[in-house]
Design a protein around this motif. Sequence first.
Motif, PDB file in Angstrom:
ATOM      1  N   VAL A  61       0.862  -1.183   0.000  1.00  0.00           N
ATOM      2  CA  VAL A  61       0.000   0.000   0.000  1.00  0.00           C
ATOM      3  C   VAL A  61       0.897   1.230   0.000  1.00  0.00           C
ATOM      4  CG1 VAL A  61      -1.792   1.267   1.229  1.00  0.00           C
ATOM      5  CG2 VAL A  61      -1.821  -1.237   1.197  1.00  0.00           C
ATOM      6  N   MET A  62       0.741   2.044  -1.019  1.00  0.00           N
ATOM      7  CA  MET A  62       1.603   3.212  -1.188  1.00  0.00           C
ATOM      8  C   MET A  62       0.767   4.480  -1.107  1.00  0.00           C
ATOM      9  SD  MET A  62       3.469   1.594  -4.477  1.00  0.00           S
ATOM     10  CE  MET A  62       1.855   1.037  -5.049  1.00  0.00           C
ATOM     11  N   THR A  63       1.084   5.333  -0.142  1.00  0.00           N
ATOM     12  CA  THR A  63       0.327   6.571   0.011  1.00  0.00           C
ATOM     13  C   THR A  63       1.133   7.808  -0.356  1.00  0.00           C
ATOM     14  OG1 THR A  63       0.929   6.697   2.348  1.00  0.00           O
ATOM     15  CG2 THR A  63      -1.154   5.593   1.811  1.00  0.00           C
ATOM     16  N   ASP A  64       2.424   7.614  -0.611  1.00  0.00           N
ATOM     17  CA  ASP A  64       3.232   8.758  -1.030  1.00  0.00           C
ATOM     18  C   ASP A  64       4.361   8.291  -1.952  1.00  0.00           C
ATOM     19  OD1 ASP A  64       5.450   7.841   0.585  1.00  0.00           O
ATOM     20  OD2 ASP A  64       4.585   8.858   2.315  1.00  0.00           O
ATOM     21  N   ARG A  65       5.049   9.251  -2.525  1.00  0.00           N
ATOM     22  CA  ARG A  65       6.098   8.945  -3.494  1.00  0.00           C
ATOM     23  C   ARG A  65       7.235   8.121  -2.876  1.00  0.00           C
ATOM     24  NH1 ARG A  65       7.479  13.444  -7.572  1.00  0.00           N
ATOM     25  NH2 ARG A  65       5.883  12.329  -8.707  1.00  0.00           N
ATOM     26  N   ALA A  66       7.585   8.394  -1.637  1.00  0.00           N
ATOM     27  CA  ALA A  66       8.668   7.657  -0.979  1.00  0.00           C
ATOM     28  C   ALA A  66       8.310   6.173  -0.851  1.00  0.00           C
ATOM     29  CB  ALA A  66       8.964   8.257   0.391  1.00  0.00           C
ATOM     30  N   GLN A  67       7.073   5.873  -0.510  1.00  0.00           N
ATOM     31  CA  GLN A  67       6.643   4.479  -0.397  1.00  0.00           C
ATOM     32  C   GLN A  67       6.631   3.798  -1.767  1.00  0.00           C
ATOM     33  OE1 GLN A  67       2.921   5.178   1.610  1.00  0.00           O
ATOM     34  NE2 GLN A  67       3.755   4.450   3.560  1.00  0.00           N
ATOM     35  N   LYS A  68       6.285   4.534  -2.795  1.00  0.00           N
ATOM     36  CA  LYS A  68       6.312   3.983  -4.152  1.00  0.00           C
ATOM     37  C   LYS A  68       7.736   3.619  -4.547  1.00  0.00           C
ATOM     38  CE  LYS A  68       2.290   6.597  -5.620  1.00  0.00           C
ATOM     39  NZ  LYS A  68       1.758   7.675  -6.480  1.00  0.00           N
ATOM     40  N   ARG A  69       8.673   4.496  -4.250  1.00  0.00           N
ATOM     41  CA  ARG A  69      10.085   4.223  -4.562  1.00  0.00           C
ATOM     42  C   ARG A  69      10.586   3.023  -3.772  1.00  0.00           C
ATOM     43  NH1 ARG A  69      11.391   9.860  -3.457  1.00  0.00           N
ATOM     44  NH2 ARG A  69      10.709  10.976  -5.295  1.00  0.00           N
ATOM     45  N   GLU A  70      10.228   2.968  -2.496  1.00  0.00           N
ATOM     46  CA  GLU A  70      10.682   1.872  -1.634  1.00  0.00           C
ATOM     47  C   GLU A  70      10.170   0.528  -2.156  1.00  0.00           C
ATOM     48  OE1 GLU A  70      10.177   0.466   2.991  1.00  0.00           O
ATOM     49  OE2 GLU A  70      10.136   2.607   2.546  1.00  0.00           O
ATOM     50  N   LEU A  71       8.909   0.469  -2.546  1.00  0.00           N
ATOM     51  CA  LEU A  71       8.356  -0.777  -3.082  1.00  0.00           C
ATOM     52  C   LEU A  71       9.033  -1.137  -4.403  1.00  0.00           C
ATOM     53  CD1 LEU A  71       6.400  -3.146  -3.038  1.00  0.00           C
ATOM     54  CD2 LEU A  71       4.675  -1.643  -4.074  1.00  0.00           C
ATOM     55  N   ALA A  72       9.223  -0.162  -5.262  1.00  0.00           N
ATOM     56  CA  ALA A  72       9.886  -0.429  -6.548  1.00  0.00           C
ATOM     57  C   ALA A  72      11.286  -0.990  -6.328  1.00  0.00           C
ATOM     58  CB  ALA A  72       9.943   0.836  -7.381  1.00  0.00           C
ATOM     59  N   ARG A  73      12.037  -0.400  -5.424  1.00  0.00           N
ATOM     60  CA  ARG A  73      13.393  -0.895  -5.136  1.00  0.00           C
ATOM     61  C   ARG A  73      13.355  -2.317  -4.584  1.00  0.00           C
ATOM     62  NH1 ARG A  73      14.418   4.712  -3.067  1.00  0.00           N
ATOM     63  NH2 ARG A  73      15.627   5.697  -4.723  1.00  0.00           N
ATOM     64  N   ALA A  74      12.424  -2.576  -3.682  1.00  0.00           N
ATOM     65  CA  ALA A  74      12.316  -3.913  -3.088  1.00  0.00           C
ATOM     66  C   ALA A  74      11.944  -4.944  -4.160  1.00  0.00           C
ATOM     67  CB  ALA A  74      11.275  -3.906  -1.973  1.00  0.00           C
ATOM     68  N   LEU A  75      11.059  -4.585  -5.065  1.00  0.00           N
ATOM     69  CA  LEU A  75      10.669  -5.509  -6.138  1.00  0.00           C
ATOM     70  C   LEU A  75      11.837  -5.783  -7.082  1.00  0.00           C
ATOM     71  CD1 LEU A  75       7.117  -4.122  -6.931  1.00  0.00           C
ATOM     72  CD2 LEU A  75       7.668  -6.306  -5.816  1.00  0.00           C
ATOM     73  N   LEU A  76      12.578  -4.738  -7.430  1.00  0.00           N
ATOM     74  CA  LEU A  76      13.715  -4.911  -8.317  1.00  0.00           C
ATOM     75  C   LEU A  76      14.831  -5.733  -7.700  1.00  0.00           C
ATOM     76  CD1 LEU A  76      13.840  -1.345  -9.894  1.00  0.00           C
ATOM     77  CD2 LEU A  76      13.210  -3.482 -11.044  1.00  0.00           C
TER      78      LEU A  76
END
Length: 70
Positions: free
Chosen positions: A51-66
């Motif tokens: 669950v992403m509510t801000d840009r920082a969380q989006k980046r964190e999830l993207a990095r973790a997925l990669l």
Amino acid sequence: MLAELGYEPSALGVAKLYADFTGTFVIDPADKAQTAGIRKLGLKVEIMPTVMTDRAQKRELARALLALKI
């Protein structure tokens, strides 16, 4: 929407739909109780906040997925 189409509206239900063409399934910690059922489908389960509510969380999830070793 899944329920209206006749599918189980849960992480496990979605995993059943994807099981034929993926080997790894990412779930949110809120769905951790479904891990065993998803693994029974032959999938590797990765648990991370989705669950992403801000840009920082989006980046964190993207990095973790990669960073996943799949």
